[in-house]
Design an enzyme around this catalytic site. Structure first.
Site, PDB file in Angstrom:
ATOM      1  N   HIS A   1       0.829  -1.209   0.000  1.00  0.00           N
ATOM      2  CA  HIS A   1       0.000   0.000   0.000  1.00  0.00           C
ATOM      3  C   HIS A   1       0.868   1.266   0.000  1.00  0.00           C
ATOM      4  CE1 HIS A   1      -3.538  -2.438   1.110  1.00  0.00           C
ATOM      5  NE2 HIS A   1      -2.866  -2.935   2.117  1.00  0.00           N
TER       6      HIS A   1
HETATM    7  O1  RIB Z   1      -4.998   0.158   4.815  1.00  0.00           O
HETATM    8  C1  RIB Z   1      -3.626   0.098   4.538  1.00  0.00           C
HETATM    9  C2  RIB Z   1      -2.858   1.023   5.416  1.00  0.00           C
HETATM   10  O2  RIB Z   1      -3.022   0.651   6.780  1.00  0.00           O
HETATM   11  C3  RIB Z   1      -1.333   0.968   5.183  1.00  0.00           C
HETATM   12  O3  RIB Z   1      -0.776   2.221   5.449  1.00  0.00           O
HETATM   13  C4  RIB Z   1      -0.869  -0.032   6.189  1.00  0.00           C
HETATM   14  O4  RIB Z   1       0.492   0.183   6.575  1.00  0.00           O
HETATM   15  C5  RIB Z   1      -1.780   0.255   7.338  1.00  0.00           C
HETATM   16  O5  RIB Z   1      -1.234   1.339   8.067  1.00  0.00           O
END
Ligand code: RIB
Ligand code: CA
Length: 315
Positions: free
Chosen positions: A235
């Site tokens: 992500h």
């Molecule tokens: O939903 C994904 C996010 O939530 C990313 O930043 C992951 O590291 C968690 O923090």
């Protein structure tokens, strides 16, 4: 010149984002916040990753709690330490004495018009800095957010973890008027590390790549067991792409509104992708002016190749 601070909650994908940003951009600081684990753990993990990678970047510890929500934890996905799977030695270094929020304010003031905050965690630090020093709204060049989504959530059917964890903070940031890129789950779930990639890191990499491979193996197994995925979404690295490889993600200027009251939708980023061409909307809700460039498509495999190549460059 553009300089960057990453605001993060390492966290497996945050760790990869730190390593990626340090290689591709002028990363002048790291601020940590609660989220995937406690802020003590996310700070320790940030320090350990920097030491393992030989990165001399100041780490400033941020907030331990959301502005008004009840803190939830990402430990189900990231484990008790926030980086389970990795054998990270306890860091020898310490965070700088300056609190993370003050560090963000000071660096924005020092680098007026040049600082981009890459925000890949709950937005509590960034929102608090903007509230404490409104001048930041004109000092900051931009904020690049991994958070929200144009449709699906992960913590709830409608809300993504970073915006769900502190919706009030997310609303402050999206309403700040600072130029924003938002990369949400709708594209980041298409950017993932698979078993073959982990095998490549272990086979071709140095000490850092092998340690990250161990961590990502844990993270992938959790993604498989919780979401039935076949890849571990990277992500957070996607928040760097607008500044490193602009052709790999497509954006649409749109209005993003953060729901803070909905019983089923609290933390949802409501993205107005209707593309209305008229102000004559009758009984429809009028289109509000855009406040963010929202990611709507991605070349995920190309990003993963860049991530792997970058991790393999480290000793
Ligand atoms: O939903 C994904 C996010 O939530 C990313 O930043 C992951 O590291 C968690 O923090
Ligand atoms: Ca994160």
């Amino acid at each position: 010149m553009t300089v960057f601070i990453i605001d993060c909650d390492p966290g497996h994908d945050d760790a990869v984002a730190i390593l990626f940003g340090a290689r591709h951009c002028q990363l002048i600081g790291i601020t940590t916040v609660y989220g995937n684990s406690t802020v003590a753990n996310t700070t320790r993990n940030a320090l350990s990753i920097c030491e393992l990678a030989g990165l001399d970047i100041p780490v400033a510890m941020g907030l331990a709690e959301p502005l008004s929500a009840t803190r939830i934890s990402g430990e189900m996905v990231h484990g008790k330490t926030g980086m389970d799977g990795a054998e990270l030695p306890p860091p020898r270094s310490k965070p700088i004495p300056q609190p993370g929020v003050d560090f963000l304010i000071e660096q924005a003031d020092r680098h007026r018009g040049e600082l981009v905050i890459v925000a890949v965690a709950p937005l509590s630090n960034v929102a608090t800095a903007l509230e404490r020093e409104p001048g930041m709204k004109s000092w900051l060049k931009a904020i690049s957010i991994m958070g929200g989504s144009t449709h699906i959530g992960n913590v709830t059917p409608s809300a993504e973890f970073n915006t769900f964890t502190d919706p009030e903070a997310a609303e402050i940031v999206f309403e700040s008027g600072v130029p924003i890129h938002m990369v949400g789950l709708n594209v980041t779930t298409k950017v993932g590390i698979g078993r073959g990639d982990i095998k490549r890191l272990r086979g071709e990499g140095g000490k850092l790549a092998r340690e990250i491979a161990n961590a990502l193996h844990f993270y992938l197994e959790r993604q498989i067991s919780i979401y039935g995925r076949t890849i571990a979404p990277m992500h957070d690295v996607c928040a760097w792409i607008p500044y490193t490889h602009t052709n790999l993600i497509d954006y649409q200027a749109t209005r993003v509104s953060v729901e803070t009251r909905g019983r089923y939708t609290r933390g949802m980023t409501v993205c107005d992708l209707r593309g209305l061409v008229t102000r004559e909307t009758g009984s429809m809700a009028a289109a509000e002016p855009a406040n963010a460039e929202v990611a709507i498509d991605v070349r995920g495999e190309a990003i993963i190749e860049l991530v792997l190549d970058t991790l393999l460059e480290y000793p």
